[in-house]
Design a protein around this motif. Structure first.
Motif, PDB file in Angstrom:
ATOM      1  N   ALA A 136     -19.473 -66.269  43.207  1.00  0.00           N
ATOM      2  CA  ALA A 136     -20.620 -65.603  43.826  1.00  0.00           C
ATOM      3  C   ALA A 136     -21.415 -66.603  44.677  1.00  0.00           C
ATOM      4  O   ALA A 136     -22.065 -66.213  45.646  1.00  0.00           O
ATOM      5  CB  ALA A 136     -21.504 -64.978  42.762  1.00  0.00           C
ATOM      6  N   ASP A 137     -21.376 -67.882  44.297  1.00  0.00           N
ATOM      7  CA  ASP A 137     -22.010 -68.942  45.099  1.00  0.00           C
ATOM      8  C   ASP A 137     -20.937 -69.961  45.451  1.00  0.00           C
ATOM      9  O   ASP A 137     -20.950 -71.078  44.951  1.00  0.00           O
ATOM     10  CB  ASP A 137     -23.136 -69.612  44.301  1.00  0.00           C
ATOM     11  N   SER A 138     -20.021 -69.572  46.304  1.00  0.00           N
ATOM     12  CA  SER A 138     -18.827 -70.389  46.475  1.00  0.00           C
ATOM     13  C   SER A 138     -19.092 -71.615  47.343  1.00  0.00           C
ATOM     14  O   SER A 138     -19.654 -71.503  48.436  1.00  0.00           O
ATOM     15  CB  SER A 138     -17.706 -69.550  47.079  1.00  0.00           C
ATOM     16  N   PRO A 139     -18.670 -72.794  46.865  1.00  0.00           N
ATOM     17  CA  PRO A 139     -18.834 -74.019  47.646  1.00  0.00           C
ATOM     18  C   PRO A 139     -18.068 -73.970  48.968  1.00  0.00           C
ATOM     19  O   PRO A 139     -18.531 -74.489  49.975  1.00  0.00           O
ATOM     20  CB  PRO A 139     -18.261 -75.104  46.737  1.00  0.00           C
ATOM     21  N   CYS A 140     -16.900 -73.319  48.976  1.00  0.00           N
ATOM     22  CA  CYS A 140     -16.083 -73.290  50.186  1.00  0.00           C
ATOM     23  C   CYS A 140     -16.793 -72.540  51.304  1.00  0.00           C
ATOM     24  O   CYS A 140     -16.717 -72.915  52.469  1.00  0.00           O
ATOM     25  CB  CYS A 140     -14.720 -72.662  49.888  1.00  0.00           C
ATOM     26  N   THR A 141     -17.496 -71.468  50.952  1.00  0.00           N
ATOM     27  CA  THR A 141     -18.209 -70.690  51.959  1.00  0.00           C
ATOM     28  C   THR A 141     -19.392 -71.478  52.522  1.00  0.00           C
ATOM     29  O   THR A 141     -19.678 -71.419  53.712  1.00  0.00           O
ATOM     30  CB  THR A 141     -18.717 -69.384  51.327  1.00  0.00           C
ATOM     31  N   GLN A 142     -20.035 -72.229  51.620  1.00  0.00           N
ATOM     32  CA  GLN A 142     -21.220 -72.966  52.049  1.00  0.00           C
ATOM     33  C   GLN A 142     -20.898 -74.061  53.048  1.00  0.00           C
ATOM     34  O   GLN A 142     -21.717 -74.381  53.911  1.00  0.00           O
ATOM     35  CB  GLN A 142     -21.926 -73.560  50.826  1.00  0.00           C
ATOM     36  N   CYS A 144     -18.321 -74.132  55.272  1.00  0.00           N
ATOM     37  CA  CYS A 144     -17.630 -73.735  56.504  1.00  0.00           C
ATOM     38  C   CYS A 144     -18.577 -73.868  57.692  1.00  0.00           C
ATOM     39  O   CYS A 144     -19.635 -73.236  57.725  1.00  0.00           O
ATOM     40  CB  CYS A 144     -17.099 -72.306  56.418  1.00  0.00           C
ATOM     41  N   PRO A 145     -18.225 -74.679  58.681  1.00  0.00           N
ATOM     42  CA  PRO A 145     -19.158 -74.920  59.788  1.00  0.00           C
ATOM     43  C   PRO A 145     -19.203 -73.803  60.812  1.00  0.00           C
ATOM     44  O   PRO A 145     -20.106 -73.789  61.649  1.00  0.00           O
ATOM     45  CB  PRO A 145     -18.619 -76.215  60.413  1.00  0.00           C
ATOM     46  N   VAL A 146     -18.239 -72.883  60.790  1.00  0.00           N
ATOM     47  CA  VAL A 146     -18.188 -71.873  61.847  1.00  0.00           C
ATOM     48  C   VAL A 146     -18.337 -70.437  61.346  1.00  0.00           C
ATOM     49  O   VAL A 146     -18.309 -69.515  62.149  1.00  0.00           O
ATOM     50  CB  VAL A 146     -16.875 -71.983  62.664  1.00  0.00           C
ATOM     51  N   GLY A 147     -18.491 -70.244  60.065  1.00  0.00           N
ATOM     52  CA  GLY A 147     -18.597 -68.876  59.562  1.00  0.00           C
ATOM     53  C   GLY A 147     -17.262 -68.169  59.509  1.00  0.00           C
ATOM     54  O   GLY A 147     -17.187 -66.955  59.652  1.00  0.00           O
ATOM     55  N   ALA A 148     -16.164 -68.944  59.319  1.00  0.00           N
ATOM     56  CA  ALA A 148     -14.845 -68.314  59.238  1.00  0.00           C
ATOM     57  C   ALA A 148     -14.535 -67.878  57.816  1.00  0.00           C
ATOM     58  O   ALA A 148     -13.741 -66.971  57.602  1.00  0.00           O
ATOM     59  CB  ALA A 148     -13.765 -69.267  59.726  1.00  0.00           C
ATOM     60  N   THR A 149     -15.129 -68.528  56.821  1.00  0.00           N
ATOM     61  CA  THR A 149     -14.923 -68.088  55.456  1.00  0.00           C
ATOM     62  C   THR A 149     -16.238 -67.562  54.920  1.00  0.00           C
ATOM     63  O   THR A 149     -17.294 -68.061  55.261  1.00  0.00           O
ATOM     64  CB  THR A 149     -14.335 -69.209  54.564  1.00  0.00           C
ATOM     65  N   PHE A 150     -16.132 -66.509  54.146  1.00  0.00           N
ATOM     66  CA  PHE A 150     -17.345 -65.796  53.785  1.00  0.00           C
ATOM     67  C   PHE A 150     -17.097 -64.994  52.520  1.00  0.00           C
ATOM     68  O   PHE A 150     -15.947 -64.778  52.126  1.00  0.00           O
ATOM     69  CB  PHE A 150     -17.758 -64.843  54.913  1.00  0.00           C
ATOM     70  N   GLN A 151     -18.181 -64.570  51.902  1.00  0.00           N
ATOM     71  CA  GLN A 151     -18.039 -63.657  50.782  1.00  0.00           C
ATOM     72  C   GLN A 151     -18.274 -62.250  51.296  1.00  0.00           C
ATOM     73  O   GLN A 151     -19.302 -61.975  51.916  1.00  0.00           O
ATOM     74  CB  GLN A 151     -19.049 -63.986  49.688  1.00  0.00           C
ATOM     75  N   SER A 152     -17.314 -61.379  51.044  1.00  0.00           N
ATOM     76  CA  SER A 152     -17.467 -60.008  51.496  1.00  0.00           C
ATOM     77  C   SER A 152     -18.575 -59.347  50.674  1.00  0.00           C
ATOM     78  O   SER A 152     -18.892 -59.806  49.580  1.00  0.00           O
ATOM     79  CB  SER A 152     -16.157 -59.249  51.339  1.00  0.00           C
TER      80      SER A 152
END
Lengths: 259, 156
Positions: A136-142, A144-152
């Motif tokens: 729910a608070d994923s380090p990988c999403t945080q 990402c410099p371009v907003g390519a990975t995200f939590q749906s």
């Protein structure tokens, strides 16, 4: 579109204070429903998985199914899900203070099953299925410099392959080692929780083929989902809770040695 | 009075025009590079959700197998067996194409020795609660598994 002076000033200030993206997201946030997506009703889903270590027999059907369903690169070191065999060396009464590490093996991710011979004869051993924890608070999403990975909006961590620049920050940031760079596209790749299946009413490929129901997909926003009973009746644990990632893979019977 | 003020402010007007031109260039570049739908639901492109949902299916799911005029006989056999909760594609592999069009793709032949031993070959790492483990080689006595255990009712 009519625009009075007051509205112009409000919009202009918003644009200056927020980024362009946040300006467009603001109306949704203001109405308290940032999760609303067109089409499939994301607002009524919050996906999680229950994994019963005490039921996993290490057959590796999930690993195989995942590779087939999601067209994961065929090389034996790219996995969206894999099964680990943990072997815990027994405490030696002659040297009881010795610090012993568990032995972990996963030949071909467990796709072809496991050899019958244990690394240590007579030691405690068990299988642990691993995959993206859809934090729910994923380090990988945080990172990402371009907003390519995200939590749906329904709680699945995804990668926009058309937008990923392949910088690998997310691969390094994931504390569970669940990401890799797809060698064919040079973009980040990971478990999508079979988003193309679960949004059509099917379960994930790994849950579909699991012969012992060691994996069960659940929608936490549905009060009638069996996962609520599973979570109520078992003492569950998530991986690396100290990192406060909000992991949503709930493991039953997880040994403290598992990392 | 007014004319004098304007003359004095001429450099400010020029500055403002320059700023405006810069802002327009920025907006133009931004509009070109930021994809459509970005930021509507969060810091990502909304269309990515649909792109990922549109990926092709490979596993049809067990519910599509036992329908009338398909494999209802097998489904009925399996329903009384302890393997009732094992998905069809767990043994037969991904068959979404076959489920969509029964004519084109049939289930591949199953290597039953490999398949049965995947779960039932004894392995000390398997949970003790899973008691259906055997030493395959002495147990099978050189005969195929299905000789004693019918494929869709193996525990009978």
């Amino acid at each position: 579109m009519s625009l009075d002076r007051r509205q112009f000033l409000v919009d202009g200030t918003m644009f200056i204070l927020l980024t362009g993206a946040a300006t467009r997201a603001w109306p949704f946030i203001e109405q308290g429903r940032p999760q609303d997506a067109p089409g499939y009703d994301t607002a009524s889903h919050w996906w999680a998985m229950f994994i019963d270590v005490e039921k996993c027999i290490g057959c590796g059907r999930c690993v195989d199914a995942c590779k087939v369903e999601n067209d994961v690169p065929p090389e034996p070191y790219y996995f969206r899900t894999w099964v680990e065999r943990y072997t815990i060396p027994p405490v030696d009464p002659e040297d009881a203070t010795a610090h012993q590490l568990p032995i972990v093996d996963s030949p071909n991710g467990g796709r072809d099953g496991f050899p019958a011979e244990p690394p240590i004869e007579g030691a405690k051993s068990f299988f642990v299925p691993k995959m993206c924890n859809h934090c729910a608070d994923s380090p990988c999403t945080q990172v990402c410099p371009v907003g390519a990975t995200f939590q749906s909006p329904d709680g699945v961590v995804l990668v926009d392959k058309t937008y990923c620049v392949g910088c690998r920050y997310c691969v390094q940031a994931c504390p569970y080692g669940c990401r890799f760079l797809d060698p064919r596209t040079n973009t980040a790749d990971k478990c999508t929780l079979c988003y193309h299946r679960i949004t059509k009413g099917l379960t994930t490929a790994c849950c579909e083929v699991c012969p012992t129901q060691a994996r069960v997909l659940g929608n936490l926003r549905n009060p009638d989902d069996p996962i609520h009973q599973l979570l109520r009746e078992h003492k569950v644990h998530v991986l690396k809770p100290d990192l406060a990632t909000g992991a949503k893979l709930y493991y039953n019977g997880l040994d403290g040695a598992v990392r | 009075m007014a004319r004098r003020n304007l003359r004095d402010a001429e450099h400010l007007v020029r500055l403002a025009l320059l700023f405006l031109a810069g802002a327009l260039v920025f907006l133009g570049i931004r509009a070109y590079f930021v994809p459509a739908g970005f930021g509507e639901l969060g810091h990502f492109r909304t269309g990515a959700l649909q792109d990922i949902r549109d990926r092709p299916l490979h596993f049809a799911g067990r519910d599509s197998c036992g329908e009338a005029d398909c494999h209802e006989d097998v489904a009925a056999e399996l329903a009384n067996d302890s393997h009732a909760r094992v998905g069809c594609e767990s043994c037969h592999g991904a068959l979404a194409a076959h489920a969509a069009d029964p004519e084109i793709a049939e289930a591949a032949a199953v290597d039953e020795l490999d398949l049965c031993s995947r779960c039932h070959a004894s392995n000390p790492a398997r949970p003790a609660s899973f008691t259906q483990q055997v030493e395959i080689e002495p147990h099978r006595e050189e005969s195929p598994c299905s000789e004693c255990h019918p494929a869709h009712e193996p525990s009978s």
